[in-house]
Scaffold this active site. Structure first.
Site, PDB file in Angstrom:
ATOM      1  CE  LYS A 175       5.477   3.083  -1.709  1.00  0.00           C
ATOM      2  NZ  LYS A 175       5.916   3.643  -0.425  1.00  0.00           N
ATOM      3  CD  GLU A 176      -0.946   3.415   3.398  1.00  0.00           C
ATOM      4  OE1 GLU A 176      -1.236   4.515   2.903  1.00  0.00           O
ATOM      5  OE2 GLU A 176      -1.805   2.634   3.873  1.00  0.00           O
ATOM      6  CG  ASP A 200     -10.930   8.007   1.430  1.00  0.00           C
ATOM      7  OD1 ASP A 200     -10.056   7.749   2.265  1.00  0.00           O
ATOM      8  OD2 ASP A 200     -10.854   8.949   0.622  1.00  0.00           O
ATOM      9  CG  ASN A 223      -1.605   1.116   0.869  1.00  0.00           C
ATOM     10  OD1 ASN A 223      -0.464   0.890   1.278  1.00  0.00           O
ATOM     11  ND2 ASN A 223      -1.934   2.274   0.307  1.00  0.00           N
TER      12      ASN A 223
END
Length: 481
Positions: A205-206, A273, A203
């Site tokens: 932030k990741e 997911d 995502n």
């Protein structure tokens, strides 16, 4: 992209292996009517709970919901929760041979305390310690034997101890040796842990944490994706960007964006997911990158309109993409579905409808004849158990939903978890409330609300001699002959 192309997924299913950290998502529901005298905190009056598969198991459940053949590789504790997870997987038709139990390890449980759709508190019971070396070797032994069966390998890393650096690298290496692509939903900040994968899905932030690059603008995101691809030595990057949709970097440097439609966000839990499952399915069926992003982004967008961990089906995606009427609604979506139909006469009824019989059919047809739109509130499995006993329902919730939705005289089916459909009736705002049997109209749940809005309450007598109980008793007599 056509509806028929999407439907192909269910007609000719592929086989997937999902590897990762699995958990049980527990939702404890109740009402708040007062503040505790002991401390300035709300008092939740417990009404019931719902347990669903979470983490990598949610990815597997979403793939199964698309109609695919799915196996899951994971580790659980040798405890009650671990056994419940196995039962839920069995009910979903997911292969659990590669799930190993460890005696000293607790199964991860995330317990959410909820009032209405407001989450008040989450309590996590888990261990993030690495699984034992013995467990790793047992899993790898089965993995080497079975890896050739699968069309695609998915790794869902929640950093709960299943996927250590060396173990993850072994999984990717064995898959590559077998000629299988691996796609990864990432969490670890060490990008090299996923080296050799075909695709990584961070995502926003990741993506920033993995690269140290800014991700404010779309140009920033593209540069960060290129850096992550270099660091992780993978082929493609798919970045999920919340309200900004998705961005995809292919192995030939093609960059694609898919914007998100504006919609009310009820709950983001499990949206990643859901997207991951649809990305996997789209890749395996050879869909174009543009269509893969469209389908995956649509599925994720549907998920955020629903509270709690849940499955987005192919039917949901088709209805959204092709603007077809989705007869199966939730308590979160039914108001919107009815919002442009308030000029019509809306009829509401409810029940368990466990074993459908001619009495049900005649009753429902008569209910529909009283107005233009028939909304049916269906008791959930847990609600049926409370009403009818632990051995009911005979037919599971999804089977009952699907059968009722096939009836042309029913316009919408909505499952409710509570003991009564009162909250659902408030959302439907029916013009006519219908109940079957010998009820006194004043004692029917929701009668006060419907009448306060100028609506009416009507009772339709049951067909004599026709009932689910009679059918069950007749079957028992046959078994005794």
């Amino acid at each position: 992209m056509t509806k028929e192309m999407i439907q192909t997924m269910a007609v000719k299913p592929k086989k997937f292996l999902v590897i990762g950290d699995i958990m049980l998502d527990k939702y404890c529901n109740g009402k708040i009517n007062r503040i505790s005298p002991e401390a300035p905190v709300p008092v939740l009056r417990y009404q019931g709970e719902r347990n669903v598969l979470g983490g990598a198991a949610n990815v597997a459940t979403n793939l199964a919901g698309i109609g695919q053949k799915v196996a899951l590789m994971a580790c659980v504790g040798d405890d009650t929760t671990g056994r419940e997870i196995r039962e839920l997987l069995s009910e979903a038709g997911i292969d659990s041979e590669m799930i190993i139990s460890e005696k000293e390890r607790p199964t991860t449980v995330k317990t959410r305390f909820v009032a209405g759709h407001q989450q008040l508190l989450r309590v996590d019971d888990e261990s993030t310690a690495d699984i034992t070396e013995e467990t790793k070797q047992t899993i790898l032994q089965i993995y080497r034997r079975r890896v050739g069966e699968f069309d695609l390998i998915l790794i869902s890393d929640y950093m709960k101890g299943m996927l250590s650096y060396e173990f993850t690298q072994n999984l990717i290496r064995i898959a590559k040796e077998a000629g299988k692509r691996v796609i990864v939903d990432v969490k670890d900040l060490n990008a090299s842990k996923y080296a050799g994968s075909y695709l990584l899905k961070p995502n926003r932030k990741e993506l920033q944490d993995l690269t140290g690059f800014p991700v404010e603008t779309m140009n920033d995101v593209v540069e960060a994706m290129k850096e992550l691809r270099r660091k992780a030595q993978c082929k493609c990057i798919l970045a999920t960007l919340s309200a900004d949709g998705m961005a995809f970097l292919s192995e030939d440097d093609t960059v694609l964006f898919e914007k998100c439609d504006s919609r009310k966000v009820y709950d983001v839990v499990g949206a990643g997911d859901t997207a991951f499952a649809y990305v996997a399915a789209s890749l395996s069926f050879g869909f174009s990158l543009k269509n893969m992003l469209k389908i995956s982004n649509t599925a994720s967008s549907i998920k955020i309109t629903r509270f709690g961990t849940s499955v987005v089906t192919l039917g949901d995606v088709i209805d959204e993409l092709f603007h077809e009427v989705n007869k199966i609604q939730t308590q979160d979506t039914i108001e919107k579905a009815l919002s442009n139909q308030r000029d019509k006469k809306i009829v509401f009824t409810n029940g368990c409808f466990d074993i459908l019989h001619i009495g049900h059919i005649r009753y429902l047809k008569e209910a529909k004849a009283k107005g233009d739109i028939l909304v049916l509130g269906l008791n959930s499995d847990e609600s049926v158990r409370k009403l009818k006993g632990p051995r009911r329902p005979v037919n599971k919730e999804q089977d009952r939903v699907d059968m009722l939705a096939e009836m042309e005289f029913i316009d919408y089916v909505v499952v409710f978890e509570e003991d009564t459909p009162y909250n659902l009736i408030i959302k439907v705002k029916p013009d006519i409330l219908v109940k079957g049997g010998d009820y006194e109209p004043d004692k029917i749940v929701g009668a006060d609300f419907v009448r306060s809005r100028g609506g009416s309450v009507e009772v339709i007598p049951f067909v004599e001699g026709k009932s689910t109980t009679n059918i069950i008793n007749a079957m028992k007599r046959l078994e005794g002959e």
